[in-house]
Motif scaffolding. Structure first.
Motif, PDB file in Angstrom:
ATOM      1  N   LEU A 173      11.971 -37.728 -29.918  1.00 14.44           N
ATOM      2  CA  LEU A 173      11.931 -38.666 -29.029  1.00 14.44           C
ATOM      3  C   LEU A 173      13.562 -39.069 -29.146  1.00 14.44           C
ATOM      4  N   PRO A 174      14.353 -38.962 -30.319  1.00 14.18           N
ATOM      5  CA  PRO A 174      15.890 -39.349 -30.174  1.00 14.18           C
ATOM      6  C   PRO A 174      16.453 -38.585 -29.021  1.00 14.18           C
ATOM      7  N   PHE A 175      16.238 -37.167 -29.026  1.00 17.62           N
ATOM      8  CA  PHE A 175      17.000 -36.578 -27.764  1.00 17.62           C
ATOM      9  C   PHE A 175      16.729 -36.913 -26.617  1.00 17.62           C
ATOM     10  N   ALA A 176      15.469 -37.390 -26.281  1.00 15.79           N
ATOM     11  CA  ALA A 176      15.475 -38.051 -25.121  1.00 15.79           C
ATOM     12  C   ALA A 176      15.800 -39.689 -24.782  1.00 15.79           C
ATOM     13  N   LEU A 177      16.101 -40.198 -25.742  1.00 16.87           N
ATOM     14  CA  LEU A 177      16.489 -41.726 -25.840  1.00 16.87           C
ATOM     15  C   LEU A 177      18.078 -41.754 -25.969  1.00 16.87           C
TER      16      LEU A 177
ATOM     17  N   ALA B 143      20.859 -37.799 -35.556  1.00 17.73           N
ATOM     18  CA  ALA B 143      22.309 -37.450 -35.763  1.00 17.73           C
ATOM     19  C   ALA B 143      22.526 -35.863 -35.010  1.00 17.73           C
ATOM     20  N   SER B 144      21.269 -35.214 -34.918  1.00 14.20           N
ATOM     21  CA  SER B 144      21.419 -33.897 -34.347  1.00 14.20           C
ATOM     22  C   SER B 144      21.679 -33.950 -33.049  1.00 14.20           C
ATOM     23  N   ALA B 145      21.186 -35.140 -32.166  1.00 15.03           N
ATOM     24  CA  ALA B 145      21.522 -35.421 -30.789  1.00 15.03           C
ATOM     25  C   ALA B 145      22.989 -35.636 -30.487  1.00 15.03           C
ATOM     26  N   PHE B 146      23.997 -35.880 -31.589  1.00 14.03           N
ATOM     27  CA  PHE B 146      25.194 -35.605 -31.740  1.00 14.03           C
ATOM     28  C   PHE B 146      25.847 -34.381 -32.126  1.00 14.03           C
TER      29      PHE B 146
ATOM     30  N   GLY C 168      30.198 -32.487 -23.106  1.00 17.05           N
ATOM     31  CA  GLY C 168      29.256 -33.201 -23.949  1.00 17.05           C
ATOM     32  C   GLY C 168      28.270 -33.862 -23.198  1.00 17.05           C
ATOM     33  N   ARG C 169      28.552 -34.542 -21.941  1.00 18.80           N
ATOM     34  CA  ARG C 169      27.879 -35.145 -21.143  1.00 18.80           C
ATOM     35  C   ARG C 169      26.796 -34.229 -20.482  1.00 18.80           C
ATOM     36  N   VAL C 170      27.273 -33.225 -19.731  1.00 15.98           N
ATOM     37  CA  VAL C 170      26.600 -32.382 -19.170  1.00 15.98           C
ATOM     38  C   VAL C 170      25.444 -31.618 -20.270  1.00 15.98           C
ATOM     39  N   SER C 171      26.073 -31.074 -21.206  1.00 12.51           N
ATOM     40  CA  SER C 171      24.992 -30.539 -22.245  1.00 12.51           C
ATOM     41  C   SER C 171      24.035 -31.688 -22.709  1.00 12.51           C
ATOM     42  N   ALA C 172      24.430 -32.662 -22.960  1.00 12.94           N
ATOM     43  CA  ALA C 172      23.383 -33.686 -23.391  1.00 12.94           C
ATOM     44  C   ALA C 172      22.347 -34.194 -22.443  1.00 12.94           C
ATOM     45  N   THR C 173      23.146 -34.233 -21.036  1.00 14.99           N
ATOM     46  CA  THR C 173      21.820 -34.434 -19.969  1.00 14.99           C
ATOM     47  C   THR C 173      21.017 -33.238 -19.846  1.00 14.99           C
ATOM     48  N   PHE C 174      21.503 -32.159 -20.047  1.00 25.43           N
ATOM     49  CA  PHE C 174      20.575 -30.830 -19.934  1.00 25.43           C
ATOM     50  C   PHE C 174      19.650 -30.962 -21.166  1.00 25.43           C
TER      51      PHE C 174
ATOM     52  N   THR D 202      18.389 -33.510 -22.723  1.00 29.88           N
ATOM     53  CA  THR D 202      17.660 -34.781 -22.566  1.00 29.88           C
ATOM     54  C   THR D 202      16.524 -34.479 -21.367  1.00 29.88           C
ATOM     55  N   THR D 203      17.057 -33.768 -20.396  1.00 25.86           N
ATOM     56  CA  THR D 203      16.116 -33.480 -19.385  1.00 25.86           C
ATOM     57  C   THR D 203      14.865 -32.411 -19.714  1.00 25.86           C
ATOM     58  N   ILE D 204      15.212 -31.516 -20.399  1.00 29.12           N
ATOM     59  CA  ILE D 204      14.213 -30.455 -21.024  1.00 29.12           C
ATOM     60  C   ILE D 204      13.604 -31.042 -22.201  1.00 29.12           C
ATOM     61  N   THR D 205      13.998 -32.033 -22.941  1.00 32.97           N
ATOM     62  CA  THR D 205      13.045 -32.949 -23.840  1.00 32.97           C
ATOM     63  C   THR D 205      11.927 -33.425 -23.179  1.00 32.97           C
ATOM     64  N   VAL D 206      12.438 -34.289 -22.312  1.00 33.41           N
ATOM     65  CA  VAL D 206      11.372 -35.165 -21.369  1.00 33.41           C
ATOM     66  C   VAL D 206      10.538 -34.081 -20.805  1.00 33.41           C
ATOM     67  N   ALA D 207      10.748 -33.045 -20.041  1.00 34.05           N
ATOM     68  CA  ALA D 207      10.033 -32.054 -19.457  1.00 34.05           C
ATOM     69  C   ALA D 207       8.883 -31.413 -20.771  1.00 34.05           C
ATOM     70  N   GLN D 208       9.464 -31.096 -21.957  1.00 32.13           N
ATOM     71  CA  GLN D 208       8.618 -30.853 -23.029  1.00 32.13           C
ATOM     72  C   GLN D 208       7.413 -31.727 -23.272  1.00 32.13           C
ATOM     73  N   LEU D 209       7.921 -32.918 -23.543  1.00 28.17           N
ATOM     74  CA  LEU D 209       7.018 -34.079 -23.720  1.00 28.17           C
ATOM     75  C   LEU D 209       6.112 -34.176 -22.799  1.00 28.17           C
ATOM     76  N   VAL D 210       6.274 -34.113 -21.415  1.00 29.93           N
ATOM     77  CA  VAL D 210       5.359 -34.192 -20.364  1.00 29.93           C
ATOM     78  C   VAL D 210       4.412 -33.133 -20.302  1.00 29.93           C
TER      79      VAL D 210
END
Length: 451
Positions: free
Chosen positions: A103-107, A158-161, A385-391, A393-401
């Motif tokens: 969840l932290p990677f998505a949030l 912390a891993s999300a950073f 950093g922003r582009v990588s985190a967006t990438f 976050t998007t795939i984390t949400v896809a994995q959850l879905v």
């Protein structure tokens, strides 16, 4: 007066001494096209894995990654053992670990990306490692299930950073032509620890208990922080830009992504691959039991073959994919994933399913390695950093879905039919992307964006 300017050469942002007039000349369409052609048609010898590891700074970062990821698997498997076996937790209690982990990677991912772009990568990685070390120690003394969930959430936060900071650091430690191989090596390392880590965790838990795994994990984070502290990472400072809110900088990063067709393509295709992986992973045990009429040994073997295929695929991409445009590699990988899932769906025997699983693993590497590389090549360092985190976050949400919807979809259409549908969707996305890549649109570079 000569200074350092960020400019884009063949899809890679670089720091080069230039005058403003010379920097402007880099941005003529003819100049960009010539440089891109030189990148893909040059006579330079292929980069080897040994060559990349000769960079002392990158080698130390890679060793830190290897050790800390091994510790992660020790701790994660120990957590499942503690909740499922020692405390006799319910299925909901066990699944809560996975939710707290992902969840932290998505949030937090988008905000973390903004802050990573503001902070120094080395400092961010060291701080993240030290926070994770402290939290891993606390896992050993946690007394209740909510405490475990909270600590797991903190570890992933912390891993999300750490993860986007590492993505920013790699292009600053190796040459542009070495990026694909460096990312292939990272992918191999990640999947190798997935194979070795659980086996080590089983032995360690049986001999010393779960707490020992948590203490070892904490030690691996301290080791990683110590290794990273020896690195010298040069990234041009952003200068005295006016203060902006996190939301404003996040919006700027999203506009950058939306304006670059190649980046949009790799995000869309990777989301398709991750969504398919979520559907596949959530149901494969049931498929082995009900369709292949096999048991846990066959299930473990099939999962291991996918992992082995990904390790081998990362090597093949790094060794033979250097002259292939990134978008084309990703498109072919998506088609290959479709072939692998289709092969599993039509298999009536375990041997055929194992062969298809190998194809799936090989193809997955052809998606993830060049996708990561293209993001690093086509994104200016101040936005990576922003582009990588967006990438992420998007795939984390896809994995959850994918995981959360798999059971219901399979109940409606059946597992085999669902796999057919997933394969067809992957074929459509991959073939469309391949057509775009052949037409040349997949390597278009947008105009310079001022971070």
């Amino acid at each position: 007066m000569e200074g350092l300017y960020h400019h884009q050469t063949g899809g890679c942002w670089r720091r080069t001494p230039q005058t403003p007039r010379a920097a402007a000349r880099e941005w003529t369409p003819l100049r960009r096209a010539a440089l891109a052609a030189a990148d893909y048609m040059g006579d330079a010898p292929a980069v080897t894995f040994t060559q990349v590891l000769r960079h002392g700074a990158f080698r130390r970062l890679w060793i830190a990654q290897l050790v800390s990821q091994l510790g992660d698997w020790l701790a994660l498997l120990a957590l499942f053992s503690l909740v499922a076996f020692r405390r006799r937790g319910s299925p909901a209690a066990v699944s809560g670990i996975f939710v707290a982990f992902i969840l932290p990677f998505a949030l937090l991912g988008p905000a973390a990306g903004v802050l990573v772009d503001r902070w120094r990568p080395r400092t961010t990685m060291i701080g993240s490692d030290l926070v994770r070390a402290a939290l891993a120690v606390l896992l050993a003394v946690a007394a209740t299930l909510p405490q475990l969930y909270l600590l797991v959430f903190g570890l992933s936060a912390a891993s999300a950073f750490f993860n986007p900071a590492q993505t920013v650091a790699i292009p600053l430690l190796v040459g542009r032509e070495e990026l694909l191989v460096a990312n292939a090596l990272g992918s191999q390392t990640m999947h190798l620890t997935k194979v070795v880590g659980p086996a080590m965790a089983g032995v360690l838990v049986a001999a010393l208990g779960e707490k020992a795994c948590f203490f070892v994990d904490a030690a691996t984070f301290v080791f990683s922080a110590a290794m990273i502290s020896t690195l010298t990472i040069h990234r041009e400072e952003r200068g005295a830009a006016p203060a902006r809110s996190v939301l404003a900088e996040l919006a700027q990063g999203l506009r950058f992504v939306a304006g670059h067709a190649a980046i949009v393509f790799v995000i869309v295709t990777t989301v398709a691959a991750i969504l398919a992986a979520g559907l596949f992973d959530a149901l494969i045990a049931i498929y082995v039991r009900d369709v292949l009429t096999a048991g846990s040994r066959a299930f473990g073997l099939l999962v291991s073959i996918v992992g082995a295929g990904t390790i081998a695929g990362a090597y093949l991409v790094g060794r033979f994919g250097q002259e292939v445009p990134r978008v084309r590699l990703v498109a072919l990988g998506i088609v290959g994933c479709g072939i692998g899932i289709l092969g599993i769906a039509v298999s009536a025997r375990l041997e055929a399913a194992l062969a298809a699983s190998l194809v799936l693993g090989l193809a997955a590497a052809a998606v993830f390695v060049p996708s990561q590389t293209l993001l690093q090549e086509d994104t200016p360092p101040a936005m990576l950093g922003r582009v990588s985190a967006t990438f992420t976050t998007t795939i984390t949400v896809a994995q959850l879905v994918g995981i959360l919807s798999a059971g219901r979809l399979a109940g409606w259409v059946g597992i085999r039919n669902l796999y057919y549908g997933v394969a067809a969707a992957l074929f459509a996305v991959g073939l469309a992307g391949y057509a775009v890549a052949r037409g040349g649109a997949g390597r278009e570079v947008g105009a310079e964006t001022t971070p």
